[in-house]
Motif scaffolding. Structure first.
Motif, PDB file in Angstrom:
ATOM      1  N   VAL A   1       0.858  -1.190   0.000  1.00  0.00           N
ATOM      2  CA  VAL A   1       0.000   0.000   0.000  1.00  0.00           C
ATOM      3  C   VAL A   1       0.889   1.232   0.000  1.00  0.00           C
ATOM      4  O   VAL A   1       1.955   1.244   0.625  1.00  0.00           O
ATOM      5  CB  VAL A   1      -0.918  -0.009   1.236  1.00  0.00           C
ATOM      6  CG1 VAL A   1      -1.696   1.289   1.377  1.00  0.00           C
ATOM      7  CG2 VAL A   1      -1.874  -1.200   1.180  1.00  0.00           C
ATOM      8  N   GLN A   2       0.448   2.278  -0.685  1.00  0.00           N
ATOM      9  CA  GLN A   2       1.163   3.540  -0.645  1.00  0.00           C
ATOM     10  C   GLN A   2       0.928   4.227   0.694  1.00  0.00           C
ATOM     11  O   GLN A   2      -0.145   4.088   1.312  1.00  0.00           O
ATOM     12  CB  GLN A   2       0.701   4.462  -1.771  1.00  0.00           C
ATOM     13  CG  GLN A   2       1.131   4.009  -3.162  1.00  0.00           C
ATOM     14  CD  GLN A   2       2.646   4.052  -3.329  1.00  0.00           C
ATOM     15  OE1 GLN A   2       3.257   3.050  -3.682  1.00  0.00           O
ATOM     16  NE2 GLN A   2       3.233   5.200  -3.072  1.00  0.00           N
ATOM     17  N   LYS A   3       1.899   5.008   1.109  1.00  0.00           N
ATOM     18  CA  LYS A   3       1.784   5.786   2.354  1.00  0.00           C
ATOM     19  C   LYS A   3       0.505   6.619   2.330  1.00  0.00           C
ATOM     20  O   LYS A   3       0.182   7.259   1.320  1.00  0.00           O
ATOM     21  CB  LYS A   3       2.999   6.711   2.481  1.00  0.00           C
ATOM     22  CG  LYS A   3       2.970   7.631   3.688  1.00  0.00           C
ATOM     23  CD  LYS A   3       4.169   8.577   3.685  1.00  0.00           C
ATOM     24  CE  LYS A   3       4.044   9.586   4.803  1.00  0.00           C
ATOM     25  NZ  LYS A   3       5.170  10.567   4.793  1.00  0.00           N
ATOM     26  N   GLY A   4      -0.205   6.598   3.443  1.00  0.00           N
ATOM     27  CA  GLY A   4      -1.464   7.311   3.539  1.00  0.00           C
ATOM     28  C   GLY A   4      -2.675   6.484   3.155  1.00  0.00           C
ATOM     29  O   GLY A   4      -3.814   6.864   3.449  1.00  0.00           O
ATOM     30  N   GLY A   5      -2.469   5.347   2.515  1.00  0.00           N
ATOM     31  CA  GLY A   5      -3.566   4.462   2.131  1.00  0.00           C
ATOM     32  C   GLY A   5      -4.099   3.696   3.331  1.00  0.00           C
ATOM     33  O   GLY A   5      -3.599   3.815   4.453  1.00  0.00           O
TER      34      GLY A   5
ATOM     35  N   SER B   1      -1.791   5.030   6.726  1.00  0.00           N
ATOM     36  CA  SER B   1      -0.675   4.096   6.940  1.00  0.00           C
ATOM     37  C   SER B   1       0.677   4.768   6.682  1.00  0.00           C
ATOM     38  O   SER B   1       0.819   5.654   5.823  1.00  0.00           O
ATOM     39  CB  SER B   1      -0.843   2.873   6.045  1.00  0.00           C
ATOM     40  OG  SER B   1      -0.910   3.242   4.684  1.00  0.00           O
ATOM     41  N   GLN B   2       1.656   4.328   7.453  1.00  0.00           N
ATOM     42  CA  GLN B   2       3.005   4.878   7.412  1.00  0.00           C
ATOM     43  C   GLN B   2       4.008   3.766   7.128  1.00  0.00           C
ATOM     44  O   GLN B   2       3.755   2.607   7.446  1.00  0.00           O
ATOM     45  CB  GLN B   2       3.330   5.534   8.748  1.00  0.00           C
ATOM     46  CG  GLN B   2       2.380   6.657   9.145  1.00  0.00           C
ATOM     47  CD  GLN B   2       2.448   7.830   8.181  1.00  0.00           C
ATOM     48  OE1 GLN B   2       3.530   8.289   7.819  1.00  0.00           O
ATOM     49  NE2 GLN B   2       1.278   8.306   7.751  1.00  0.00           N
ATOM     50  N   PRO B   3       5.189   4.119   6.588  1.00  0.00           N
ATOM     51  CA  PRO B   3       6.217   3.083   6.350  1.00  0.00           C
ATOM     52  C   PRO B   3       6.560   2.287   7.602  1.00  0.00           C
ATOM     53  O   PRO B   3       6.874   1.105   7.526  1.00  0.00           O
ATOM     54  CB  PRO B   3       7.404   3.896   5.850  1.00  0.00           C
ATOM     55  CG  PRO B   3       6.786   5.076   5.165  1.00  0.00           C
ATOM     56  CD  PRO B   3       5.575   5.408   5.994  1.00  0.00           C
ATOM     57  N   GLY B   4       6.471   2.911   8.769  1.00  0.00           N
ATOM     58  CA  GLY B   4       6.746   2.229  10.034  1.00  0.00           C
ATOM     59  C   GLY B   4       5.720   1.175  10.400  1.00  0.00           C
ATOM     60  O   GLY B   4       5.950   0.387  11.311  1.00  0.00           O
ATOM     61  N   ASP B   5       4.599   1.141   9.671  1.00  0.00           N
ATOM     62  CA  ASP B   5       3.587   0.110   9.896  1.00  0.00           C
ATOM     63  C   ASP B   5       3.922  -1.175   9.135  1.00  0.00           C
ATOM     64  O   ASP B   5       3.219  -2.188   9.289  1.00  0.00           O
ATOM     65  CB  ASP B   5       2.210   0.596   9.432  1.00  0.00           C
ATOM     66  CG  ASP B   5       1.704   1.798  10.213  1.00  0.00           C
ATOM     67  OD1 ASP B   5       1.001   2.637   9.631  1.00  0.00           O
ATOM     68  OD2 ASP B   5       2.038   1.896  11.412  1.00  0.00           O
TER      69      ASP B   5
ATOM     70  N   THR C   1      -0.199 -11.819   7.439  1.00  0.00           N
ATOM     71  CA  THR C   1      -0.184 -10.960   6.247  1.00  0.00           C
ATOM     72  C   THR C   1       1.050 -10.081   6.323  1.00  0.00           C
ATOM     73  O   THR C   1       1.238  -9.350   7.296  1.00  0.00           O
ATOM     74  CB  THR C   1      -1.435 -10.066   6.188  1.00  0.00           C
ATOM     75  OG1 THR C   1      -2.592 -10.886   6.046  1.00  0.00           O
ATOM     76  CG2 THR C   1      -1.352  -9.081   5.027  1.00  0.00           C
ATOM     77  N   ARG C   2       1.868 -10.175   5.293  1.00  0.00           N
ATOM     78  CA  ARG C   2       3.055  -9.334   5.239  1.00  0.00           C
ATOM     79  C   ARG C   2       2.673  -8.021   4.573  1.00  0.00           C
ATOM     80  O   ARG C   2       2.369  -7.989   3.377  1.00  0.00           O
ATOM     81  CB  ARG C   2       4.165 -10.024   4.467  1.00  0.00           C
ATOM     82  CG  ARG C   2       5.445  -9.205   4.392  1.00  0.00           C
ATOM     83  CD  ARG C   2       6.579  -9.984   3.769  1.00  0.00           C
ATOM     84  NE  ARG C   2       7.036 -11.039   4.653  1.00  0.00           N
ATOM     85  CZ  ARG C   2       8.064 -11.825   4.387  1.00  0.00           C
ATOM     86  NH1 ARG C   2       8.722 -11.699   3.260  1.00  0.00           N
ATOM     87  NH2 ARG C   2       8.437 -12.752   5.240  1.00  0.00           N
ATOM     88  N   LEU C   3       2.688  -6.945   5.351  1.00  0.00           N
ATOM     89  CA  LEU C   3       2.278  -5.622   4.863  1.00  0.00           C
ATOM     90  C   LEU C   3       3.495  -4.752   4.601  1.00  0.00           C
ATOM     91  O   LEU C   3       4.387  -4.631   5.452  1.00  0.00           O
ATOM     92  CB  LEU C   3       1.372  -4.943   5.899  1.00  0.00           C
ATOM     93  CG  LEU C   3       0.980  -3.505   5.609  1.00  0.00           C
ATOM     94  CD1 LEU C   3       0.108  -3.427   4.357  1.00  0.00           C
ATOM     95  CD2 LEU C   3       0.251  -2.895   6.808  1.00  0.00           C
ATOM     96  N   SER C   4       3.506  -4.129   3.435  1.00  0.00           N
ATOM     97  CA  SER C   4       4.569  -3.194   3.089  1.00  0.00           C
ATOM     98  C   SER C   4       3.934  -1.863   2.715  1.00  0.00           C
ATOM     99  O   SER C   4       3.070  -1.814   1.836  1.00  0.00           O
ATOM    100  CB  SER C   4       5.399  -3.742   1.929  1.00  0.00           C
ATOM    101  OG  SER C   4       6.405  -2.826   1.555  1.00  0.00           O
ATOM    102  N   ILE C   5       4.351  -0.786   3.383  1.00  0.00           N
ATOM    103  CA  ILE C   5       3.856   0.552   3.092  1.00  0.00           C
ATOM    104  C   ILE C   5       4.939   1.310   2.343  1.00  0.00           C
ATOM    105  O   ILE C   5       6.029   1.560   2.874  1.00  0.00           O
ATOM    106  CB  ILE C   5       3.478   1.311   4.377  1.00  0.00           C
ATOM    107  CG1 ILE C   5       2.528   0.479   5.246  1.00  0.00           C
ATOM    108  CG2 ILE C   5       2.863   2.673   4.010  1.00  0.00           C
ATOM    109  CD1 ILE C   5       1.201   0.165   4.615  1.00  0.00           C
ATOM    110  N   ARG C   6       4.643   1.672   1.104  1.00  0.00           N
ATOM    111  CA  ARG C   6       5.624   2.354   0.262  1.00  0.00           C
ATOM    112  C   ARG C   6       5.607   3.859   0.548  1.00  0.00           C
ATOM    113  O   ARG C   6       4.540   4.448   0.657  1.00  0.00           O
ATOM    114  CB  ARG C   6       5.308   2.088  -1.210  1.00  0.00           C
ATOM    115  CG  ARG C   6       5.460   0.633  -1.616  1.00  0.00           C
ATOM    116  CD  ARG C   6       6.922   0.261  -1.708  1.00  0.00           C
ATOM    117  NE  ARG C   6       7.146  -1.168  -1.814  1.00  0.00           N
ATOM    118  CZ  ARG C   6       7.047  -1.880  -2.933  1.00  0.00           C
ATOM    119  NH1 ARG C   6       6.715  -1.257  -4.075  1.00  0.00           N
ATOM    120  NH2 ARG C   6       7.273  -3.161  -2.950  1.00  0.00           N
ATOM    121  N   PRO C   7       6.779   4.488   0.644  1.00  0.00           N
ATOM    122  CA  PRO C   7       6.852   5.932   0.946  1.00  0.00           C
ATOM    123  C   PRO C   7       6.199   6.792  -0.134  1.00  0.00           C
ATOM    124  O   PRO C   7       6.120   6.391  -1.288  1.00  0.00           O
ATOM    125  CB  PRO C   7       8.357   6.211   1.022  1.00  0.00           C
ATOM    126  CG  PRO C   7       9.005   4.892   1.177  1.00  0.00           C
ATOM    127  CD  PRO C   7       8.093   3.884   0.525  1.00  0.00           C
TER     128      PRO C   7
END
Lengths: 110, 111
Positions: B13-17, B80-84, B105-111
């Motif tokens: 997910v992109q940051k803020g999503g 959502s933030q990259p730290g999440d 669920t492996r979650l990745s937050i893109r900056p």
């Protein structure tokens, strides 16, 4: 409070070797648990204990043994290591419903 | 009946999503539904939990939605933030002694 501590952090075993994974908690929790975590498979319960002297099997107990002689310690014993036991092992403790996890032990059996 | 099914397996997910992770269960005796967050190289830690007598619970940017009739619950992360970025596990319990975890669920937050 150190919480839940586990040793060692990482270990390589040869097939057929034995070892004990150590787990200690300083929160005076009655309940303690051992889980294994395989990639994409979540956490599987191996054994758990509801108090000193009381242990019970979880979902995947085969190949493992445990003992609980004190409230603080809950060691996990592997008697004859097999490649299928390659995993990350987590110890946890709880008083109520919240479980507190240790940092894990990564075990590689070759 | 003891299983807790979790999806998706991974999520970017992109940051803020607002990432949404879903879980389903079968055992109607379950009465406690926690979510655990795990960072690489660390053990899981409790993030938020809900009981079936409420349909929603919020703690900061994290919200659990619970549908008792459908036997489903989900985690939403607002702003959502990259730290999440972490692995998230749903779980269910019918007693203080054991809980059943989902597959993660492996979650990745893109900056």
């Amino acid at each position: 409070n150190a919480g839940v501590t586990q040793t060692p952090k990482f270990r390589i075993l040869k097939i057929g070797q034995s070892m004990t994974l150590q787990c200690t908690q300083d929160m005076n929790h009655n309940y303690m648990y051992w889980y294994r975590q395989d990639p994409g498979m979540g956490l599987k319960l191996i054994y758990y204990s509801v108090g000193a002297g009381i242990t019970d099997k979880g979902e995947v107990p085969n190949g493992y043994n445990v003992s609980r002689s004190t409230t603080e310690d809950f060691p996990l014993r592997l008697e004859l290591a097999a490649p299928s036991q390659t995993s990350v092992y987590f110890c946890a403790s709880s008083w109520g419903e919240t479980q507190y996890f240790g940092p894990g032990t990564r075990l590689l059996v070759l | 009946q003891q299983q807790v099914k979790q999806s998706p397996q991974s999520l970017i997910v992109q940051k803020g999503g607002i990432p949404i992770i879903n879980c389903a269960y079968e055992n109607t005796a379950f009465d406690y539904f926690p979510w655990y967050q795990q960072f690489p190289g660390k053990g899981p830690a409790l993030l938020i939990a809900i009981r079936p007598d409420v349909s929603e619970k919020k703690e900061g940017r994290f919200t659990i939605s619970f549908n008792k009739s459908a036997k489903q619950f989900s985690l939403h992360i607002m702003d959502s933030q990259p730290g999440d970025s972490a692995t998230y596990f749903c779980a269910a319990s019918d007693s203080a002694s054991k809980i059943i975890f989902g597959s993660g669920t492996r979650l990745s937050i893109r900056p």
